[in-house]
Scaffold this motif. Structure first.
Motif, PDB file in Angstrom:
ATOM      1  N   ILE A  67       0.839  -1.201   0.000  1.00 41.78           N
ATOM      2  CA  ILE A  67       0.000   0.000   0.000  1.00 41.78           C
ATOM      3  C   ILE A  67       0.875   1.252   0.000  1.00 41.78           C
ATOM      4  N   LEU A  68       1.953   1.231   0.787  1.00 43.61           N
ATOM      5  CA  LEU A  68       2.877   2.363   0.838  1.00 43.61           C
ATOM      6  C   LEU A  68       3.497   2.628  -0.540  1.00 43.61           C
ATOM      7  N   VAL A  69       3.914   1.575  -1.225  1.00 49.44           N
ATOM      8  CA  VAL A  69       4.481   1.732  -2.569  1.00 49.44           C
ATOM      9  C   VAL A  69       3.461   2.381  -3.492  1.00 49.44           C
ATOM     10  N   ARG A  70       2.238   1.933  -3.438  1.00 46.95           N
ATOM     11  CA  ARG A  70       1.195   2.485  -4.307  1.00 46.95           C
ATOM     12  C   ARG A  70       0.892   3.946  -3.947  1.00 46.95           C
ATOM     13  N   GLU A  71       0.894   4.267  -2.654  1.00 44.15           N
ATOM     14  CA  GLU A  71       0.669   5.655  -2.235  1.00 44.15           C
ATOM     15  C   GLU A  71       1.767   6.568  -2.764  1.00 44.15           C
ATOM     16  N   ARG A  72       3.019   6.098  -2.696  1.00 49.04           N
ATOM     17  CA  ARG A  72       4.134   6.912  -3.176  1.00 49.04           C
ATOM     18  C   ARG A  72       4.038   7.120  -4.691  1.00 49.04           C
ATOM     19  N   LEU A  73       3.617   6.076  -5.421  1.00 50.68           N
ATOM     20  CA  LEU A  73       3.453   6.208  -6.868  1.00 50.68           C
ATOM     21  C   LEU A  73       2.339   7.198  -7.201  1.00 50.68           C
ATOM     22  N   LEU A  74       1.241   7.139  -6.439  1.00 56.62           N
ATOM     23  CA  LEU A  74       0.143   8.081  -6.655  1.00 56.62           C
ATOM     24  C   LEU A  74       0.569   9.510  -6.325  1.00 56.62           C
ATOM     25  N   ALA A  75       1.502   9.659  -5.398  1.00 56.84           N
ATOM     26  CA  ALA A  75       2.006  10.982  -5.032  1.00 56.84           C
ATOM     27  C   ALA A  75       2.956  11.529  -6.099  1.00 56.84           C
ATOM     28  N   GLY A  76       3.307  10.709  -7.087  1.00 60.24           N
ATOM     29  CA  GLY A  76       4.143  11.180  -8.183  1.00 60.24           C
ATOM     30  C   GLY A  76       5.609  10.798  -8.068  1.00 60.24           C
ATOM     31  N   ASP A  77       5.972   9.981  -7.088  1.00 61.86           N
ATOM     32  CA  ASP A  77       7.368   9.557  -6.945  1.00 61.86           C
ATOM     33  C   ASP A  77       7.763   8.636  -8.092  1.00 61.86           C
ATOM     34  N   GLY A  78       9.035   8.727  -8.484  1.00 61.72           N
ATOM     35  CA  GLY A  78       9.593   7.807  -9.462  1.00 61.72           C
ATOM     36  C   GLY A  78       9.959   6.496  -8.780  1.00 61.72           C
ATOM     37  N   ASP A  79      10.329   5.505  -9.576  1.00 64.42           N
ATOM     38  CA  ASP A  79      10.671   4.194  -9.024  1.00 64.42           C
ATOM     39  C   ASP A  79      11.826   4.286  -8.029  1.00 64.42           C
ATOM     40  N   ALA A  80      12.871   5.016  -8.393  1.00 66.47           N
ATOM     41  CA  ALA A  80      14.037   5.150  -7.517  1.00 66.47           C
ATOM     42  C   ALA A  80      13.665   5.871  -6.223  1.00 66.47           C
ATOM     43  N   GLU A  81      12.773   6.848  -6.322  1.00 70.53           N
ATOM     44  CA  GLU A  81      12.345   7.581  -5.123  1.00 70.53           C
ATOM     45  C   GLU A  81      11.539   6.686  -4.182  1.00 70.53           C
ATOM     46  N   VAL A  82      10.705   5.835  -4.750  1.00 73.68           N
ATOM     47  CA  VAL A  82       9.916   4.911  -3.924  1.00 73.68           C
ATOM     48  C   VAL A  82      10.856   3.948  -3.195  1.00 73.68           C
ATOM     49  N   ILE A  83      11.802   3.380  -3.922  1.00 70.64           N
ATOM     50  CA  ILE A  83      12.766   2.447  -3.318  1.00 70.64           C
ATOM     51  C   ILE A  83      13.567   3.156  -2.235  1.00 70.64           C
ATOM     52  N   ALA A  84      14.008   4.384  -2.517  1.00 72.52           N
ATOM     53  CA  ALA A  84      14.779   5.151  -1.527  1.00 72.52           C
ATOM     54  C   ALA A  84      13.936   5.439  -0.287  1.00 72.52           C
ATOM     55  N   PHE A  85      12.663   5.772  -0.476  1.00 71.72           N
ATOM     56  CA  PHE A  85      11.775   6.051   0.651  1.00 71.72           C
ATOM     57  C   PHE A  85      11.630   4.827   1.555  1.00 71.72           C
ATOM     58  N   VAL A  86      11.366   3.684   0.940  1.00 73.37           N
ATOM     59  CA  VAL A  86      11.186   2.449   1.716  1.00 73.37           C
ATOM     60  C   VAL A  86      12.502   2.041   2.377  1.00 73.37           C
ATOM     61  N   THR A  87      13.613   2.189   1.661  1.00 76.07           N
ATOM     62  CA  THR A  87      14.921   1.832   2.216  1.00 76.07           C
ATOM     63  C   THR A  87      15.284   2.741   3.389  1.00 76.07           C
ATOM     64  N   ASP A  88      15.015   4.036   3.267  1.00 71.30           N
ATOM     65  CA  ASP A  88      15.280   4.960   4.372  1.00 71.30           C
ATOM     66  C   ASP A  88      14.460   4.607   5.605  1.00 71.30           C
ATOM     67  N   ARG A  89      13.274   4.134   5.371  1.00 69.91           N
ATOM     68  CA  ARG A  89      12.366   3.824   6.477  1.00 69.91           C
ATOM     69  C   ARG A  89      12.673   2.479   7.136  1.00 69.91           C
ATOM     70  N   TYR A  90      13.021   1.465   6.334  1.00 64.03           N
ATOM     71  CA  TYR A  90      13.179   0.097   6.847  1.00 64.03           C
ATOM     72  C   TYR A  90      14.605  -0.447   6.764  1.00 64.03           C
ATOM     73  N   GLY A  91      15.513   0.293   6.186  1.00 66.02           N
ATOM     74  CA  GLY A  91      16.891  -0.168   6.075  1.00 66.02           C
ATOM     75  C   GLY A  91      17.123  -0.911   4.770  1.00 66.02           C
ATOM     76  N   GLU A  92      18.385  -1.119   4.467  1.00 69.14           N
ATOM     77  CA  GLU A  92      18.753  -1.741   3.199  1.00 69.14           C
ATOM     78  C   GLU A  92      18.362  -3.217   3.136  1.00 69.14           C
ATOM     79  N   TYR A  93      18.093  -3.818   4.282  1.00 60.26           N
ATOM     80  CA  TYR A  93      17.704  -5.237   4.305  1.00 60.26           C
ATOM     81  C   TYR A  93      16.409  -5.474   3.523  1.00 60.26           C
ATOM     82  N   VAL A  94      15.607  -4.429   3.341  1.00 62.73           N
ATOM     83  CA  VAL A  94      14.337  -4.577   2.649  1.00 62.73           C
ATOM     84  C   VAL A  94      14.521  -4.824   1.150  1.00 62.73           C
ATOM     85  N   LEU A  95      15.726  -4.589   0.639  1.00 64.20           N
ATOM     86  CA  LEU A  95      15.995  -4.822  -0.786  1.00 64.20           C
ATOM     87  C   LEU A  95      16.335  -6.288  -1.020  1.00 64.20           C
ATOM     88  N   LEU A  96      15.653  -6.917  -1.972  1.00 66.24           N
ATOM     89  CA  LEU A  96      15.972  -8.311  -2.295  1.00 66.24           C
ATOM     90  C   LEU A  96      17.311  -8.421  -3.003  1.00 66.24           C
TER      91      LEU A  96
END
Length: 157
Positions: A67-96
């Protein structure tokens, strides 16, 4: 008949593919945004399930992240910005697939380095073995031969 059942089972398993956990109420109305959200969700790890993407996981946290990813996309964020937002919030471990920078370079490079090191050790061992087989053994001195004969005579019944 049993062989046919095995083939049918294998075909069904191959066609089944991964079951995705995305709920209909999470999906975006815009197909292009939904496709981007699905691709991004495949790159993010479920922190509960560990080695599943949030796209595949049924965990509540994975749903929240989708849901957070979809909210960020609706807010106009690019793919890299969405990934950066989630990574800043949850740490780099969230990246597969961790980034290939900083300390992660050790992780990315360790596999190939250890493979090359193991191959080098294996080749050195084989070479040493081959050289030891090629050199003839030293002959026994007269004293050693006499001692060996004495030992062997003591063993005979």
């Amino acid at each position: 008949m049993t062989g046919m059942r095995v083939l049918i089972a294998a075909a069904l398993i191959a066609l089944a593919g991964p079951v995705l956990a995305v709920q209909p109420d999470e999906m975006l109305a815009d197909p292009a945004l939904e496709a981007r959200a699905r691709e991004l969700s495949k790159e993010l790890r479920c922190l509960v399930c560990r080695n599943e993407s949030i796209d595949e996981s049924n965990a509540d946290l994975a749903r929240d992240l989708r849901i957070l990813v979809r909210e960020r996309l609706l807010a106009g964020d690019g793919d890299a910005e969405v990934i950066a937002f989630v990574t800043d919030r949850y740490g780099e471990y969230v990246l597969l697939r961790p980034q290939k920078t900083g300390v992660n370079l050790i992780l990315w490079g360790a596999g190939p380095v250890l493979l090359i090191l193991g191959a080098g050790i294996g080749l050195a061992h084989q070479r040493r073995n081959r050289l030891s087989r090629e050199t003839p053994p030293e002959e026994l001195s007269t004293a050693e031969a006499a001692r060996l004969r004495a030992i062997l005579q003591d063993r005979d019944p």
